[in-house]
Scaffold this active site. Structure first.
Site, mmCIF file in Angstrom:
data_model
loop_
_atom_site.group_PDB
_atom_site.id
_atom_site.type_symbol
_atom_site.label_atom_id
_atom_site.label_comp_id
_atom_site.label_asym_id
_atom_site.label_seq_id
_atom_site.Cartn_x
_atom_site.Cartn_y
_atom_site.Cartn_z
ATOM 1 N N GLY A 93 35.872 38.995 44.394
ATOM 2 C CA GLY A 93 37.008 39.465 45.183
ATOM 3 C C GLY A 93 36.585 40.067 46.511
ATOM 4 C CB SER A 116 41.327 41.002 50.395
ATOM 5 O OG SER A 116 41.436 40.927 48.984
ATOM 6 N N GLY A 117 40.402 43.887 50.723
ATOM 7 C CA GLY A 117 40.403 45.225 50.154
ATOM 8 C C GLY A 117 39.033 45.844 50.009
ATOM 9 C CB ILE A 118 37.624 47.856 47.218
ATOM 10 C CG1 ILE A 118 38.711 48.921 47.188
ATOM 11 C CG2 ILE A 118 36.271 48.473 46.842
ATOM 12 C CD1 ILE A 118 39.068 49.391 45.796
ATOM 13 C CE1 TYR A 168 44.281 47.316 38.196
ATOM 14 C CE2 TYR A 168 44.614 49.666 37.830
ATOM 15 C CZ TYR A 168 43.997 48.633 38.512
ATOM 16 O OH TYR A 168 43.088 48.915 39.504
ATOM 17 C CB SER A 217 41.199 52.287 38.004
ATOM 18 O OG SER A 217 42.290 53.122 38.331
#
Length: 317
Positions: free
Chosen positions: A22, A25-27, A196, A171
């Site tokens: 991934g 994008s993002g982190i 999640y 998380s």
């Protein structure tokens, strides 16, 4: 960014390889960009190759702009030219075991060392969705497929040097998760937030199990809470909007992941959880050995046909 959100500036050898799932994008984007900026060879593993190529181009453009801004403050005789970031892409679809195996085999065929596997990609679904393999989407994409990659790449990591690492982006929401073996694939009930949170809990549980069962302790396994980061994923669901006042930008969110991946002072640290760029304790829930064994027994049953044939040589099962 805050004084507590930082990572050391280190010179990473160009032959040191990092995979960031991934990473477009993002982190994942900022993780890949910063590691490449410091000299590392980075592979971003993504589902969409067009977006991955665009991300790589953007990384280079941003790096050159930032580099030139810093150079402008130096004397002309001290100035140098920006380098080309060593970032490349590979295709990876975590929602399919066959496509995940395709990525695994393609990387193995390179006969390339691997020094750090950063399991960053993650999804938060709005409603229950099953993969082609018959598993709930966040269970498979966030947890099971990443575990499959870890199990295949462990021998490569073990042969690649004396400081090789697995970093999983988890998380703080793992605290809201629960391992219910009667509903692990959401046969009885489903909730967006719980699915999640459960997937992030499973990552931490598996980290503790791997720390106990991997025979060669030279490869470290850690989990990271990046903070509540403002990304496309978090802004399109209730869970993200609830915490919107506390969100960080992608760069700030990536700092903890980067620190866990590159900080020399954490060499040898394994089975630990990072938050706000430092090691913090988890709750006792994922540390429960019986719970770890329950989850991993299920996971190995699901992944059985895709597991390495020699897995028992490097993992006590």
């Amino acid at each position: 960014m805050g004084s507590n959100l930082s990572f050391p500036e280190v010179e990473i050898p160009p032959d040191r390889t990092y995979i960031v799932t991934g990473g477009n994008s993002g982190i994942g984007y900022y993780t890949a960009k910063e590691i490449a900026r410091m000299g590392g060879h980075v592979i971003i593993a993504c589902r969409n190759m067009s977006k991955a190529e665009t991300a790589i181009q953007q990384m280079q453009e941003e790096y050159e702009k930032e580099f030139k801004e810093k150079q402008a403050k130096l004397q002309e005789t001290e100035r140098t030219e920006p380098k080309k970031l060593n970032v490349e892409k590979m295709e990876l679809d975590l929602a399919s075991f066959e496509k995940t195996m395709k990525f695994i085999e393609e990387f193995k065929a390179r006969n390339c060392p691997l020094h750090c596997l950063i399991c960053n990609a993650g999804i938060l679904v709005k409603s229950k969705e099953m993969t082609e393999d018959g598993y709930e989407m966040s269970l498979q994409a966030n947890y099971l497929s990443h575990l499959l990659i870890i199990l295949h790449f462990l021998p490569i990591l073990q042969k690649s040097g004396d400081d090789c690492r697995i970093v999983q982006t988890s998380s703080l929401s793992y605290r809201f998760g629960k391992l219910d073996m009667n509903n692990i694939n959401y046969e009885q009930s489903f909730g967006t937030t719980s699915a999640y949170s459960n997937s992030k809990l499973y990552q931490i549980i598996s980290m503790y199990w791997l720390t106990r069962h991997v025979k060669d302790k030279s490869v470290t396994t850690t989990s990271v809470h990046p903070g509540f980061v403002k990304t496309q994923m978090t802004q399109t669901n209730t869970f993200g909007r609830v915490f919107s006042a506390f969100t960080r930008n992608g760069y700030a969110g990536a700092t903890t992941t980067i620190k866990a991946a590159i900080d020399p002072s954490y060499k040898g640290e394994t089975g630990v959880y990072f938050s706000n760029c430092k090691i913090e304790p988890t709750t006792s829930y994922p540390k429960n050995v019986e719970r770890q064994d329950e989850l991993m027994t299920y996971s190995f049953q699901v992944l059985d046909k895709y597991l390495p044939h020699d897995i028992k040589q490097y993992i006590d099962m």
